[in-house]
Design an enzyme around this catalytic site. Structure first.
Site, mmCIF file in Angstrom:
data_model
loop_
_atom_site.group_PDB
_atom_site.id
_atom_site.type_symbol
_atom_site.label_atom_id
_atom_site.label_comp_id
_atom_site.label_asym_id
_atom_site.label_seq_id
_atom_site.Cartn_x
_atom_site.Cartn_y
_atom_site.Cartn_z
ATOM 1 N N HIS A 257 35.168 72.233 59.477
ATOM 2 C CA HIS A 257 33.749 72.234 59.839
ATOM 3 C C HIS A 257 33.060 73.398 59.153
ATOM 4 O O HIS A 257 33.663 74.451 58.952
ATOM 5 C CB HIS A 257 33.569 72.352 61.361
ATOM 6 C CG HIS A 257 32.223 71.908 61.818
ATOM 7 N ND1 HIS A 257 31.139 72.742 61.840
ATOM 8 C CD2 HIS A 257 31.787 70.694 62.223
ATOM 9 C CE1 HIS A 257 30.081 72.064 62.258
ATOM 10 N NE2 HIS A 257 30.442 70.814 62.495
ATOM 11 N N GLU A 312 34.785 64.240 64.853
ATOM 12 C CA GLU A 312 34.981 62.884 64.341
ATOM 13 C C GLU A 312 36.371 62.329 64.626
ATOM 14 O O GLU A 312 36.555 61.114 64.673
ATOM 15 C CB GLU A 312 34.693 62.842 62.835
ATOM 16 C CG GLU A 312 33.295 63.277 62.447
ATOM 17 C CD GLU A 312 32.196 62.346 62.921
ATOM 18 O OE1 GLU A 312 32.321 61.789 64.030
ATOM 19 O OE2 GLU A 312 31.215 62.174 62.186
#
Ligand code: ACO
Length: 368
Positions: A257, A312
């Site tokens: 991320h 996700e």
């Protein structure tokens, strides 16, 4: 604080990807990448997702921006769903090979104005109807019309399948939609703010945001996460499969991320949601084992860059567990994120300032 930029103050080596550069002020959400914390208007995501329904969470996020009490918001979303039905003809007339997410964008262009509804409600409320109708039309099925008596998650599932949804699936989808409601200045939200800063309208901003969301480095990741889990098969194959991918320089979808240097808190919020689903799903336990293998491999391959599970990974597992096709993962992300985009659009409109950064010209000089 506004700063004037003269050529002398230009940074000749702008941070790639605007990393660490503040370009907006918001009261909507804060992402603490070191602590692994996400706060939505003063409440941690764990206090909202799985705790309050989507409409309550949106009402909380929008307080001061779209001041609608919770009950009024449920009614307003229902009115927006009914208003969107007119746009289904445009989706039905579109080429068959367009993906659901593009059919939603096409449908959004055709949603009629409804002056009594705030633009944020009109747009956010339309997307579930457009998603469900697009998914059904692609399968050769007739769209199912909205039921204004239901909440967003329940009606979305009903419009998709044509039958009343089971409570665990409704709760899981509702938890998902709240989990992804807003997340600082991610790529799609930034896109929405840039578009809004030109005084284009809410619909234009959301259409552009959906375009940014589609990419696999952003909201396009969960479909490929499920492809990865399918390719790996059982957890025993995970170490070899992952090491092969990393050796080839490929990225593991659902990990890493821009902001988090620790675990994305949304991953755990979604993982917790799996506990309320029927336990006879081997994908859930296998995914957890594959996740552990991936984390070990990433720590070995990139010791200087903490790479942990992002939202996700468990988005894919959760949406798959409630029977969603993988081509609906990104469209569902758009449904959940739309109120966040709309909130940022309103904040941006309030500043009245055009977003227009500067580029560093490295091309040839014009002849003297
Ligand atoms: N797998 C393997 N390596 C990775 C991964 C990954 N998932 N993520 C980052 N890296 C590596 C990069 O290869 C790079 O290595 P290098 O320095 O040796 O070249 C290093 O980590 C830094 O990567 P960047 O791309 O500079 O980091 P950035 O902050 O720009 O990327 C991103 C963030 C795009 C999310 C990245 O982690 C990624 O591609 N993840 C996979 C896709 C994904 O899951 N996207 C969903 C994100 S969540 C969301 O948007 C809702």
């Amino acid at each position: 604080m506004t700063q004037s930029v003269s050529p002398a103050t230009l940074n000749p080596d702008p941070a790639a990807g605007l990393e660490g550069i503040v370009v907006a002020r918001t009261s909507l959400s804060h992402v603490d990448g070191l602590q692994g914390e996400l706060v939505l208007r003063g409440k941690r995501i764990e206090e909202l997702a799985g705790v309050v329904p989507f409409e309550d969470a949106v009402s909380h996020l929008w307080s001061d921006l779209v001041p609608l009490p919770r009950t009024d918001l449920q009614d307003a979303f229902a009115a927006a769903r009914l208003n969107a039905v007119t746009a289904l003809d445009a989706i039905a007339a579109a080429p068959d090979d367009l993906p659901v997410i593009d059919l939603m964008r096409l449908g959004l262009c055709a949603v009629p104005e409804y002056p009594e509804l705030p633009a944020a409600v009109l747009v956010s409320g339309a997307l579930p109807v457009l998603l469900a109708a697009a998914a059904r039309l692609k399968k050769g099925l007739k769209p199912v019309l909205p039921d204004p008596a239901l909440g967003t998650a329940e009606d979305l599932l009903r419009m998709l399948t044509g039958t009343a949804a089971e409570t665990p699936s409704i709760k899981a989808l509702d938890r998902y939609l709240v989990t992804i409601l807003d997340h600082g200045l991610n790529a799609s939200t930034f896109t929405a703010r840039v578009i809004a800063s030109t005084q284009a309208d809410m619909r234009d901003a959301v259409l552009g945001a959906i375009g940014a969301l589609k990419g696999p480095l952003h909201g396009g990741a969960p479909g490929p996460v499920l492809d990865m889990l399918d390719d790996i098969g059982t957890p025993e194959n995970a170490a070899d499969w992952i090491s092969d991918q990393l050796t080839k320089g490929k990225r593991l979808m659902g990990f890493g991320h821009r902001i988090y240097r620790t675990r994305d808190p949304r991953a755990d919020v979604l993982k917790a949601g799996l506990e309320s689903l029927p336990p006879d799903n081997s994908r859930i336990t296998e995914a957890a084992a594959i996740e552990q293998a991936a984390l070990k491999a990433l720590a070995r391959a990139k010791p200087d860059r903490p790479l942990d599970t992002n939202v996700e990974f468990y988005t894919a597992v959760l949406l798959d567990a409630i029977g969603m096709d993988r081509d609906l993962f990104t469209p569902l992300f758009a449904v959940g994120r739309a109120p966040g985009w709309c909130g940022h659009v309103i904040e941006q409109q309030q500043t009245g300032k055009l977003i227009r950064p500067t580029s560093d010209y490295v091309g040839p000089q014009a002849a003297a």
